[in-house]
Scaffold this active site. Structure first.
Site, PDB file in Angstrom:
ATOM      1  N   SER A   1       2.388  -6.169 -16.629  1.00  0.00           N
ATOM      2  CA  SER A   1       1.090  -6.520 -15.751  1.00  0.00           C
ATOM      3  C   SER A   1      -0.002  -6.216 -16.327  1.00  0.00           C
ATOM      4  CB  SER A   1       1.198  -5.622 -14.260  1.00  0.00           C
ATOM      5  OG  SER A   1       0.439  -6.288 -13.449  1.00  0.00           O
TER       6      SER A   1
ATOM      7  N   ASP B   1       6.825 -14.937  -9.467  1.00  0.00           N
ATOM      8  CA  ASP B   1       5.866 -14.019  -9.780  1.00  0.00           C
ATOM      9  C   ASP B   1       4.303 -14.453  -9.858  1.00  0.00           C
ATOM     10  OD1 ASP B   1       4.162 -12.081 -10.736  1.00  0.00           O
ATOM     11  OD2 ASP B   1       5.421 -11.048 -12.340  1.00  0.00           O
TER      12      ASP B   1
ATOM     13  N   HIS C   1       7.408  -9.642  -8.983  1.00  0.00           N
ATOM     14  CA  HIS C   1       6.505  -8.757  -9.876  1.00  0.00           C
ATOM     15  C   HIS C   1       6.671  -7.132 -10.156  1.00  0.00           C
ATOM     16  CE1 HIS C   1       2.936  -8.237 -12.604  1.00  0.00           C
ATOM     17  NE2 HIS C   1       2.518  -7.217 -11.782  1.00  0.00           N
TER      18      HIS C   1
END
Ligand SMILES: *[C@@H]1O[C@H](CO)[C@@H](O)[C@H](O)[C@H]1NC(C)=O
Ligand SMILES: *[C@@H]1O[C@H](CO)[C@@H](O)[C@H](O)[C@H]1NC(C)=O
Length: 263
Positions: A176, A228, A241
């Site tokens: 991320s 995602d 995610h």
């Protein structure tokens, strides 16, 4: 990794406890993301809302996302490794940048499971691990494209790995916001430090499709799940995610194959 401590986390809901794969770490991670959402403007002046609609993240979403994963760490465990800082050289080195609101310095829901997979793939005694330090992993820094100070620390750690451990195979990885940090750091590297990177593994990359500095694309493996929204350049945290713990074995195999390659 210390999964037994899961049982001592008293504030975790009974419903979630019924699924042993759902951890307080993951739930706390989400709550923090939700709490911090919507507060910071991006450099372009548009709102970075980090919304959780249309599919709100809750413990049931988490349960589905991480079901069956091993190695996830509790919030507050603060799983930390500093092998490069401590000048510990091994045949393989992972430097990892965690996701927004995860605990320092290895995170909770991707870093520790990835390290477990690397341990299994390379042999525990062959793996050095370094988390990115001086890195708040805050939502506002996600909104400006990734922590500048974390990016600087990662670039410095890559250079330090080359000078301290010139024979190691270096994998640089992030989850991320940690992927933003990897992109940013790579763009700061000298040609020599860039060439030293053996592999790059990106989980849930907000900068998917953008180059990783001058690292050739055959050295880079990017994991972006269908659906995602973060990978699609958005700010919505959806179940796809949260489930990259399922991909760590495949990415460890990629890192192993890269470590055996001649270029
Ligand atoms: C763990 O990390 C959190 C978040 O950075 C921090 O607030 C807390 O003080 C840390 N706890 C320990 C024991 O280091
Ligand atoms: C990997 O192996 C090291 C060295 O034995 C161990 O300390 C660590 O707990 C293992 N797993 C992770 C996720 O670090």
């Amino acid at each position: 990794m210390k999964l037994h401590t899961f049982l001592t986390f008293s504030s975790f809901s009974a419903a979630a406890l019924a699924n042993p794969a759902v951890t307080p770490a993951a739930v706390a991670d989400h709550q923090a993301i939700q709490e911090r959402a919507g507060t910071t403007p991006t450099p372009t002046g548009t709102a970075c809302t980090a919304t959780t609609s249309p599919a709100p993240v809750n413990s049931a979403t988490l349960a589905a996302a991480v079901a069956g994963c091993v190695g996830i760490q509790l919030a507050g465990t603060n799983d930390t490794r500093n092998d490069i800082v401590n000048k510990i050289c091994k045949p393989f080195t992972l430097i990892f940048a965690r996701g927004t609101s995860e605990d320092p310095n290895l995170g909770n829901i991707v870093g520790p499971p990835f390290i477990d997979a690397l341990n299994a793939t390379f042999g525990t005694n062959n793996v050095a691990v370094q988390g990115v330090n001086n890195y708040p992993a805050s939502a506002p820094e996600f909104c400006i494209g990734g922590s500048p100070e974390g990016s600087q620390n990662l670039a410095q750690l890559i250079s330090q790995t080359r000078t301290e451990c010139p024979n190691t195979k270096l994998c640089v990885s992030g989850y991320s916001q940690g992927c933003q940090v990897v992109h940013n750091a790579a763009s700061q590297l000298s040609a020599t430090d860039t060439a030293f990177i053996n592999s790059v593994v990106l989980f849930g990359d907000p900068d998917q499709g953008k180059p990783v500095g001058k690292v050739p694309s055959y050295k880079v493996s990017t994991d972006c799940h269908a659906g995602d929204n973060i990978c699609a350049g958005g700010e919505t945290i959806l179940e796809p995610h949260l489930s990259y713990c399922h991909d760590v074995a495949a990415e460890a195999a990629f890192a192993k194959a890269r470590s055996l390659a001649s270029n």
